[in-house]
Scaffold this active site. Structure first.
Site, PDB file in Angstrom:
ATOM      1  N   ARG A 197     -28.217  16.642  13.870  1.00 10.97           N
ATOM      2  CA  ARG A 197     -28.774  16.141  15.127  1.00 10.97           C
ATOM      3  C   ARG A 197     -29.823  17.081  15.709  1.00 10.97           C
ATOM      4  NH1 ARG A 197     -26.950  15.414  20.992  1.00 10.97           N
ATOM      5  NH2 ARG A 197     -27.592  13.283  21.530  1.00 10.97           N
TER       6      ARG A 197
ATOM      7  N   VAL B 275     -32.779  10.586  22.364  1.00  7.55           N
ATOM      8  CA  VAL B 275     -31.747  10.595  21.338  1.00  7.55           C
ATOM      9  C   VAL B 275     -30.454  10.291  22.088  1.00  7.55           C
ATOM     10  CG1 VAL B 275     -30.554  11.940  19.579  1.00  7.55           C
ATOM     11  CG2 VAL B 275     -33.005  12.301  19.970  1.00  7.55           C
ATOM     12  N   SER B 276     -29.880   9.122  21.849  1.00  8.60           N
ATOM     13  CA  SER B 276     -28.743   8.654  22.643  1.00  8.60           C
ATOM     14  C   SER B 276     -27.552   9.588  22.515  1.00  8.60           C
ATOM     15  CB  SER B 276     -28.339   7.246  22.214  1.00  8.60           C
ATOM     16  OG  SER B 276     -29.402   6.334  22.410  1.00  8.60           O
ATOM     17  N   ALA B 277     -26.654   9.516  23.495  1.00  6.58           N
ATOM     18  CA  ALA B 277     -25.429  10.311  23.442  1.00  6.58           C
ATOM     19  C   ALA B 277     -24.631   9.930  22.203  1.00  6.58           C
ATOM     20  CB  ALA B 277     -24.600  10.067  24.699  1.00  6.58           C
TER      21      ALA B 277
END
Length: 412
Positions: A38, A72-74
Site C-alpha cells: 500500500r 486511496v480508500s480506507a
C-alpha cells in the site's frame, strides 16, 4: 517496523473490525492485503507508517471547490467491498475510480487467469495509478482514462464492476457491461447518504443483496451531481444539505436556531458501538427530509447537538426544523435516541421525528432493500416501496424484513 510488519498489523486491525461488525475477513482478501504494498500507492502523500493506518489517503484535492477528488480508500472499506464482490480466480473485473491500490488487490484475487481494468476520468489519476501499479509489480492491470458514465469501446462484459467513487445514479453503461450473473458493487448517494450496495440482476432489474455505510469522493464527469446547501447560521456555521430534487424555503427558516429548543426522548436505545445507519435511510423516506451539517465550533458551543459535522437526519416543515441529536448515554451504558426541534411548532415536529424512530424500532430495525429500474419504467411495474427518481433510473427502497408497515408515507 518494516513495511511487511506494518501490513500485518493493518490486516489484524481490519480482521478485528470485521469481527466487531459480525463479519469474517475472507482468507483470500487477507492474503491480498498482506501482499500488495500500500505504501507504494501513497506515493509521497503519506509516509510508510501512515500508509498502513486504516484510513483513507487523499491523493488529489480541488482547492477551489474545497473537496477531495481522489484518494486511496480506507483498507477496511476496500476489504468489505471486495468481500461483497465475491471475486474468484479467472474473474473479469472493472474498477471505476482509480487509485491503483484497489486494482492491485483485485489482481491478487483474480490471479493471472483473470483480468483487471481500472477506469478514471482524470488523466492525472490514471497516470499515477499506472505508474504505481508498475512500480508495485502489477504491470498487467489495464488502466484507461475515460468517463465511465459511458461504455468502454468494444463489446466487453465483466463478472464484477466495483465503483470506488460516490455515485448519484446508476448509468445504463454499467448494467450493459455487467455479465448475466455479474455483481455490481457501487456506493450510491440516497438523500445525501452513501451506502455501498451489492447489486445482482433479477428479472431485468438490479436488486441489492447487501449494503454497508461508507463515504467516497464524488463521481465526476457526466454522472456528476451537486446537491444544494442552505445556510441556517453563518457563525458558527450550520446548514442543511439537500441531495435530490427537494426544495426548502430558506426564507422561512431565518433565525430558526435562535428559537427555543424542544427536546423529545424516545425510549429507543442502542448499545455502545452498535451501528444504526439503517435508521438513517428509514428516516429519509419521510417528506421534508434533509441532512443538517455544521462546523465543529457549532457543536462545541452547543448551537446544535450533533454527533458529527457531516450530515445528520433532519426534517423541515415550513419554519420548523427537527433533527436527531447525539444519543444520550444512560446509566446502564446504553444510548437513547431523541429529537430536538426549533420553530413555532417545535413540539409537533420533534414528536414527528421521535415517532419515526419508534416506528423503526417497532418494525424490528429492518434492513432496506434497493431495487433499480430503468427511468422509463411505469409506476405499475414497480414494487411497493419508496420511489426515488434519478437521471437514468428509478430506485425503489423497501423493507422486506419489517415486522409491520411503518407510518412513513411511502410513494408508490
Amino acid at each position: 517496523m518494516s513495511a511487511e510488519d506494518l501490513r500485518t498489523a493493518m490486516v489484524e486491525g481490519i480482521a478485528e473490525r470485521h469481527r466487531a461488525q459480525g463479519l469474517v475477513l475472507d482468507a483470500d482478501i487477507r492474503r491480498a492485503l498482506l501482499t500488495a504494498p500500500r505504501h507504494v500507492f501513497a506515493e509521497g502523500d503519506a509516509d510508510v507508517k501512515t500508509s498502513y493506518e486504516d484510513i483513507a489517503i487523499i491523493t488529489k484535492r480541488d482547492e477551489e471547490r474545497g473537496i477531495n477528488t481522489s484518494s486511496v480508500s480506507a483498507p477496511w472499506l476496500q476489504a468489505v467491498m471486495l468481500g461483497q464482490a465475491g471475486l474468484k480466480a479467472g474473474d473479469r473485473v472493472m474498477e471505476i475510480g482509480s487509485g491503483g491500490y484497489n486494482a492491485a488487490l483485485i489482481r491478487e484475487l483474480v490471479g493471472p487467469t483473470g483480468s483487471v481494468t481500472t477506469v478514471d476520468i482524470d488523466p492525472d489519476i490514471t497516470a499515477r495509478a499506472e505508474r504505481c501499479l508498475v512500480a508495485a509489480g502489477y504491470d498487467d492491470v489495464e488502466v484507461i482514462c475515460a468517463d465511465a458514465e459511458f461504455p468502454l469501446e468494444g463489446d466487453r462484459t465483466f463478472d464484477a464492476i466495483i465503483v470506488t467513487a460516490g455515485a448519484w445514479d446508476v448509468p445504463p453503461a454499467w448494467t450493459r457491461q455487467l455479465a448475466d450473473d455479474g455483481r455490481l458493487i457501487v456506493p450510491i448517494r440516497i438523500k445525501g447518504m452513501t451506502r455501498s450496495w451489492l447489486l445482482e440482476r433479477r428479472d431485468g432489474m438490479l436488486v441489492s443483496t447487501g449494503h454497508v455505510a461508507c463515504g467516497f469522493v464524488p463521481v465526476l464527469g457526466a454522472g456528476r451531481h451537486v446537491g444544494t446547501g442552505i445556510p441556517l447560521k453563518e457563525d458558527p456555521r450550520v446548514g442543511l444539505w439537500l441531495d435530490e430534487r427537494d426544495t426548502v424555503d430558506a426564507g422561512e427558516l431565518g433565525g430558526v436556531l435562535d428559537q427555543p429548543r424542544v427536546e423529545t426522548w424516545t425510549g429507543v436505545t442502542i448499545g455502545a458501538k452498535v451501528a444504526f445507519s439503517d435508521q438513517d435511510l428509514w428516516l429519509a423516506m419521510d417528506p421534508g427530509f434533509a441532512l443538517v451539517t455544521c462546523s465543529q465550533e457549532a457543536i462545541d458551543q452547543g448551537v446544535v447537538a450533533l454527533p458529527w459535522q457531516f450530515g445528520t437526519p433532519a426534517f423541515v416543515d415550513g419554519p420548523n426544523i427537527t433533527y436527531r441529536p447525539k444519543p444520550r448515554k444512560l446509566d446502564d451504558g446504553r444510548f437513547e435516541f431523541g429529537a430536538f426541534a426549533h420553530g413555532p411548532r417545535a413540539e409537533e415536529t420533534s414528536q414527528r421525528l421521535a415517532d419515526q424512530i419508534v416506528a423503526w424500532d417497532a418494525a424490528g430495525r429492518p434492513a432496506p432493500r434497493l431495487s433499480i429500474y430503468p427511468a422509463n419504467t411505469p409506476d405499475t411495474d414497480l414494487p411497493d416501496g419508496y420511489v426515488l427518481d434519478k437521471r437514468h433510473s428509478r430506485l425503489v427502497i423497501s423493507w422486506p424484513s419489517a415486522r409491520r408497515p411503518s407510518s412513513t408515507e411511502w410513494s408508490q
